[in-house]
Write an enzyme that holds these catalytic residues in place. Sequence first.
Site, short mmCIF file in Angstrom:
data_model
loop_
_atom_site.label_atom_id
_atom_site.label_comp_id
_atom_site.label_asym_id
_atom_site.label_seq_id
_atom_site.Cartn_x
_atom_site.Cartn_y
_atom_site.Cartn_z
N LEU A 1 0.85 -1.20 0.00
CA LEU A 1 0.00 0.00 0.00
C LEU A 1 0.88 1.24 0.00
O LEU A 1 1.60 1.51 0.96
CB LEU A 1 -0.91 0.01 1.23
N ARG B 1 1.17 14.36 6.58
CA ARG B 1 1.67 14.42 7.96
C ARG B 1 3.19 14.59 7.98
O ARG B 1 3.79 14.89 9.01
CB ARG B 1 1.25 13.17 8.74
N LYS C 1 4.73 10.27 0.46
CA LYS C 1 5.42 9.71 1.63
C LYS C 1 6.39 8.59 1.27
O LYS C 1 7.53 8.59 1.74
CB LYS C 1 4.38 9.20 2.63
N GLY D 1 -9.01 4.61 3.26
CA GLY D 1 -8.55 3.70 4.31
C GLY D 1 -7.80 2.49 3.76
O GLY D 1 -7.83 2.20 2.57
N LYS E 1 35.35 14.50 -9.37
CA LYS E 1 34.02 14.24 -9.96
C LYS E 1 34.19 13.70 -11.36
O LYS E 1 35.01 14.23 -12.12
CB LYS E 1 33.24 15.56 -10.04
N ASN F 1 51.38 12.69 -10.86
CA ASN F 1 51.35 13.44 -9.60
C ASN F 1 50.68 14.79 -9.87
O ASN F 1 51.16 15.56 -10.69
CB ASN F 1 52.78 13.64 -9.10
#
Length: 458
Positions: A15, A22, A29, A87, A341, A367
């Site tokens: 689910l 909230r 969520k 629900g 990077k 180097n």
Amino acid sequence: MEARTANRTCLAIVLAAGEGTRMASARPKVLHAVAGKSLLAHVLEAVAKSGVTAIAVVIGPGQDGVAAAARRIRPDAAIFTQHARRGTAHAVLAAKAAIEQGTDDILIVYGDTPLIRPATLARLRAPLAAGAALAVLSFRPADPTGYGRLIMQGDELVAIREEADASAGERAIALCNGGLMALAGNSALAILGKIGDHNRKREFYLTDAVEIARGMKLRAVAVEVEEDDVRGINTKGQLAEAEAAAQQRLRKAALDSGVTLVAPETVFLCADTKFGRDVVVEPYVIFGEKVTVEDGAVIHSFSHLSGAHVGKGVSIGPFARLRPGTRLGEGSRIGNFVEVKEAVVEAGAKANHLSYIGDAFVGANANVGAGTITCNYDGANKHRTTIGKDAFIGSNSALVAPVEIGEGAYVGSGSVITENVPPDALALARGRQTVKEGWASRLRGLKSLGKKKAHSRD
Ligand code: UD1
Ligand code: CA
């Protein structure tokens, strides 16, 4: 018991509907992350590893991002939409077509319990193989606020009371509902079809399945587990608690596999961080997503790594930053205040101090002197810098990409290199030094003369 479970077919329904309300967030969520991985990915991966035969994911209307994430993680999952948030039982019935396929077991997993483990899901299913119609995971949370309470009679589960509907006496019950349920396939639809919305929130509660099953003379049981397995996430505070629990698990797994974590509580890992043997990680190191560290590497304090492959025996930091696309060959060294990077640094190459190496290739044993910068960005596009093997880049040089330094070439300190340097050449690109003998003492002479004149005027 588990061997019998393994032979049974099982549909898992995850689910995942619902906004981040909230969570005080615009993001759904289940797409929030714990240990660098979405809640949904944690749950789907655990479900898949637990040996189910089919997976359904229930999302909310318009949640294309959640659907796309689910497809990426489990391309075999069937996706259903719950058109209104009515629900948890209503959400399960959004996947009714999948339930009608008729599996031995139905496993219902909430998308906001990311720490669930495959073995725990197998334990939840085990009572079905032994004849129960319904099983839930129970636990005793440090703070039960918000969880449904389990009403037991001996070892039989009688009912689950949601907090909003519970009496003061029921709220005092310490045993809570972990939010996962296993239902026997042959009675699941009959039970789910009877769930109503007669409660304070006017929602169809999956938890009502318990009383309904008992009314049908079917057996319901609870399997108790540790709090960490079933931590539900409704708020940012609970997200942080789940993160802390996930980090504890990851640190323990790293230690058990032979990594030396000098101060484990200060090291932050990702769910996908991979270590070889005899790796040492000093205090205060952060691993972002997709990092692999091979045998014998040492990560010194205050380093931050993400999307990087660290070869055997490499030394990093302190205070190094490895960004995505970094590949460090065996025995190379990336020292303090060096950022890398999208760059390959081959075996034995060194960049020990204060450098930026971006969009680059650094050949073996080259180097890179202190303060060297690859100037990879011209304001519009990124360009590559190639440094051949055994090359020596003098300190504080700027390599303006696209540019290539040939194998074994030298670049004099403080150079701004804008053109390719052939192999074995020396390139100097800086102002020529001039020396004026005696100039300083003449200056001092003039100054003291000026002071005397000023005095004589007083
Ligand atoms: C639920 C349980 C509670 C349990 C707790 C454990 C119910 C009624 N209550 O409460 O007993 O202690 O989990 O964490 O089941 N969802 C949908 N559609 C809906 C409603 C929810 O998909 O209409 C999904 C949510 O995205 C979430 C999960 O179901 O992943 C659980 O819903 P949530 O609202 O978080 O339930 P809790 O109040 O935490
Ligand atoms: Ca919840």
